[in-house]
Scaffold this motif. Structure first.
Motif, PDB file in Angstrom:
ATOM      1  N   ALA A  45     100.109 -43.639  34.655  1.00  0.00           N
ATOM      2  CA  ALA A  45     101.066 -42.548  34.867  1.00  0.00           C
ATOM      3  C   ALA A  45     100.287 -41.293  35.248  1.00  0.00           C
ATOM      4  O   ALA A  45      99.138 -41.114  34.850  1.00  0.00           O
ATOM      5  CB  ALA A  45     101.893 -42.308  33.614  1.00  0.00           C
ATOM      6  N   ASP A  46     100.930 -40.409  36.028  1.00  0.00           N
ATOM      7  CA  ASP A  46     100.256 -39.184  36.464  1.00  0.00           C
ATOM      8  C   ASP A  46     100.366 -38.066  35.438  1.00  0.00           C
ATOM      9  O   ASP A  46      99.442 -37.259  35.305  1.00  0.00           O
ATOM     10  CB  ASP A  46     100.859 -38.703  37.793  1.00  0.00           C
ATOM     11  N   LEU A  47     101.505 -37.992  34.761  1.00  0.00           N
ATOM     12  CA  LEU A  47     101.735 -36.893  33.817  1.00  0.00           C
ATOM     13  C   LEU A  47     102.384 -37.425  32.545  1.00  0.00           C
ATOM     14  O   LEU A  47     103.297 -38.250  32.609  1.00  0.00           O
ATOM     15  CB  LEU A  47     102.645 -35.828  34.445  1.00  0.00           C
ATOM     16  N   ARG A  99     103.112 -29.832  48.461  1.00  0.00           N
ATOM     17  CA  ARG A  99     104.328 -30.010  47.708  1.00  0.00           C
ATOM     18  C   ARG A  99     105.503 -29.251  48.306  1.00  0.00           C
ATOM     19  O   ARG A  99     105.307 -28.249  48.977  1.00  0.00           O
ATOM     20  CB  ARG A  99     104.146 -29.438  46.287  1.00  0.00           C
ATOM     21  N   LYS A 118     100.932 -36.305  43.231  1.00  0.00           N
ATOM     22  CA  LYS A 118     100.940 -36.293  41.769  1.00  0.00           C
ATOM     23  C   LYS A 118     102.370 -36.448  41.273  1.00  0.00           C
ATOM     24  O   LYS A 118     103.263 -35.738  41.730  1.00  0.00           O
ATOM     25  CB  LYS A 118     100.348 -34.970  41.273  1.00  0.00           C
ATOM     26  N   TRP A 177     113.585 -29.859  31.328  1.00  0.00           N
ATOM     27  CA  TRP A 177     112.554 -30.734  31.886  1.00  0.00           C
ATOM     28  C   TRP A 177     113.089 -32.106  32.273  1.00  0.00           C
ATOM     29  O   TRP A 177     112.421 -32.863  32.982  1.00  0.00           O
ATOM     30  CB  TRP A 177     111.440 -30.933  30.850  1.00  0.00           C
ATOM     31  N   ARG A 197     112.765 -34.222  35.489  1.00  0.00           N
ATOM     32  CA  ARG A 197     111.438 -34.509  36.034  1.00  0.00           C
ATOM     33  C   ARG A 197     110.859 -35.821  35.501  1.00  0.00           C
ATOM     34  O   ARG A 197     109.827 -36.279  35.977  1.00  0.00           O
ATOM     35  CB  ARG A 197     110.464 -33.396  35.652  1.00  0.00           C
ATOM     36  N   ARG A 243      94.001 -41.879  42.729  1.00  0.00           N
ATOM     37  CA  ARG A 243      94.608 -41.552  41.436  1.00  0.00           C
ATOM     38  C   ARG A 243      95.054 -40.093  41.450  1.00  0.00           C
ATOM     39  O   ARG A 243      94.306 -39.219  41.894  1.00  0.00           O
ATOM     40  CB  ARG A 243      93.556 -41.802  40.342  1.00  0.00           C
ATOM     41  N   ARG A 244      96.280 -39.824  40.968  1.00  0.00           N
ATOM     42  CA  ARG A 244      96.843 -38.477  41.052  1.00  0.00           C
ATOM     43  C   ARG A 244      97.168 -37.906  39.671  1.00  0.00           C
ATOM     44  O   ARG A 244      98.177 -37.216  39.498  1.00  0.00           O
ATOM     45  CB  ARG A 244      98.118 -38.505  41.908  1.00  0.00           C
ATOM     46  N   CYS A 245      96.300 -38.186  38.689  1.00  0.00           N
ATOM     47  CA  CYS A 245      96.540 -37.676  37.341  1.00  0.00           C
ATOM     48  C   CYS A 245      96.464 -36.143  37.342  1.00  0.00           C
ATOM     49  O   CYS A 245      95.663 -35.544  38.061  1.00  0.00           O
ATOM     50  CB  CYS A 245      95.527 -38.261  36.365  1.00  0.00           C
TER      51      CYS A 245
END
Lengths: 345, 345
Positions: free
Chosen positions: B109-111, A17, B78, B162, B165, A260-262
């Motif tokens: 969705a990742d987040l 990152r 992610k 937030w 993001r 998958r990047r959960c």
């Protein structure tokens, strides 16, 4: 990462990152980490220390995992397969410490503790009756300025009472950014190192210290350099291939994996590495100098095994759940993944 | 609905229902919405603006869903598959924000974050460790009149930290009727629009504004007219056929579906539309003017995809569970429904 100080070890899990230092909260975290890692981190190291690019060697991950995983023996007692503690969980974050702690159990640890704030405890307890959850940490908002020193001492002493029972500490999942809480945790890390308890440090805590992008071209050299500068801390960097270094060697783990990047997969990794590094230390101790396995650093071995197992579990979960794969689904495949690679009997 | 203001978008999901304005609480909601949508809603518009009835064109929903859903690529990080936030959840309502937020994750969705009141947070957290739940909102009963301005500012600033993001905000599931809370949320909507974050606005908030029955004969014209009057907000009206309009075109989605009307399906829809509209925006951006898909409004595309997926998941759940089908059962079929229409590989 693993920093070796006497017998103690410290691992850090970080992800690929960009890092920025834009707020005072982030600066507080940076200082917290520099204190915890013993100083010596230069925020601009990435641009100054690019090393020549070479391709890291792929680790023989499945063989390593098989070698360090202890045989199941009916004469063994509760605790011998691993006692893990997670330091994390605050009013805002409760999922991360749960994922780390339950993953440790699902791999085969006997006991998994969580030390979290009073607000987080009932929630984490409600996720699973399998965990031992201690509502011990405190955040600034719940205490007066005059009480801070007293409460900090009490918190650290409370965790320290348990310290010698643990084979490994996972520090960071769901810790948040509260300065008082981070100060306490910094003291807990010191105690753990005095007690020679290995520590896995969450990547989200560490990546801010880098203050740069670890790019794919330079990753190997950057990680080697960072590891050396902080005293041989072992670093596990997640990515398309996971990279592991202790400042001496760099190994990659590329087998299996999922697109998958959960969020939360890093927490599975923390809990898994904690168990595997405890096992790797036992394996090295039992071999009494006759270790044929390479590499020989138990922390690196633990990281390789943890990385491989998460990647396999993620690939099985994805095969089954596809785009709807969540972190909880991956955890449900940890057991089968371990059994596929290293059957219980 | 989606109102376009600069780059920002606002969607509203409403259901085919009678609307009455009988209490001051309802009036407060109406004012809240008029503020949020930027004014221009006339409560008697329904009787004054009946348009000629024509049958809306059935959307090519499966093709749209396939086109906008991103391919799974192991090099992605992610967050790249979507970061969604739900603003909702109070002392009285906790299920709705959970359904919306978990649906977003189950689609890919990742987040997924939830911003709710302090009372609602431990409950929503306990439903699933996969969600990031922020106990930030406040209701009137917990604060003194003198503190309102200060606390309102703090709440809005906390969410705003937030904001950048997030790829999409879902506003409304389980918000309740507390006037102070609605005032804060109105401010949060303003901030989101300033930050160009698209917003999905819950139908239960919007339907009161209509002050009339959207009847099946006139639905198409009524919705077109309403959308135009509030500045091109995209409206998704659930019914036997779902209707979607942005004031320019009207599309219907009639494929699949279930006769079961358990509460909470609208929340699945909010979470799903949030993900799909984020993906549709990315798809349109990546196409750089060479979009062959029709319609071209990413909000409308997101609504069509969300509608089709919910209807398919509901039909599969009903096939399996019949009269006992609950919203949680439908959520469990989101993944398989998506895989049936748009295989991961």
């Amino acid at each position: 990462m693993f920093v070796k100080h006497g017998m103690s070890q410290l691992t850090s899990l970080s992800s690929a990152r960009n890092c920025t230092l834009s707020s005072s909260a982030v600066l507080r975290r940076q200082h917290f980490l520099i204190r915890s890692l013993g100083g010596g981190v230069h925020s601009n190291f990435c641009t100054q220390n690019r090393m020549q690019e070479t391709k890291p060697l792929e680790a023989d991950a499945e063989n390593i995992l098989r070698a360090i995983t202890p045989t199941l023996d009916p004469t063994r007692h509760k605790g011998q397969a691993g006692k893990i503690a997670v330091i994390g969980g605050c009013r805002e974050y409760t999922g991360a410490p749960y994922f780390a702690a339950i993953s440790a159990l699902k791999i085969g640890a006997d006991l998994s503790h969580v030390f979290c704030t009073k607000d987080a405890a009932p929630v984490i307890k409600s996720y699973s009756p399998e965990l031992i959850v201690h509502p011990i940490l405190e955040e600034s908002y719940s205490i007066g300025d005059g009480d801070k020193k007293y409460i900090s001492g009490k918190v650290v002493a409370e965790v320290d009472k348990w310290m010698e029972r643990f084979d490994c500490l996972v520090v960071g999942p769901g810790l948040g950014r509260d300065p008082f809480l981070l100060d306490c945790v910094s003291e807990i890390i010191k105690q753990a190192r005095q007690s020679n308890v290995p520590i896995v440090l969450d990547g989200r805590l560490v990546q801010k210290v880098l203050n740069c992008e670890v790019n794919d071209q330079d990753a190997q050299g950057q990680l080697l350099s960072l590891s050396r500068r902080i005293g041989g801390v072992t670093i596990l960097r997640k990515g398309k291939s996971d990279l592991i270094t202790d400042g001496e060697i760099v190994k990659s783990v590329s087998i299996y994996g999922s697109p998958r990047r959960c969020g939360g997969q890093g927490d599975i990794l923390s809990g898994s590495v904690a168990v595997f590094l405890s096992w790797a230390r036992q394996y090295i101790l039992a071999a009494e100098g006759n270790v044929t396995l390479r590499p020989t650093n138990p922390t690196v071995l633990g990281c390789i095994a943890g990385s491989a197992l998460l990647r396999k579990a993620a690939s099985l979960a994805f095969e089954n759940r596809k785009r709807s794969t969540l972190t909880g689904d991956i955890i449900e495949y940890l057991g089968r993944s371990l059994e596929d690679i290293c059957p219980a009997y």
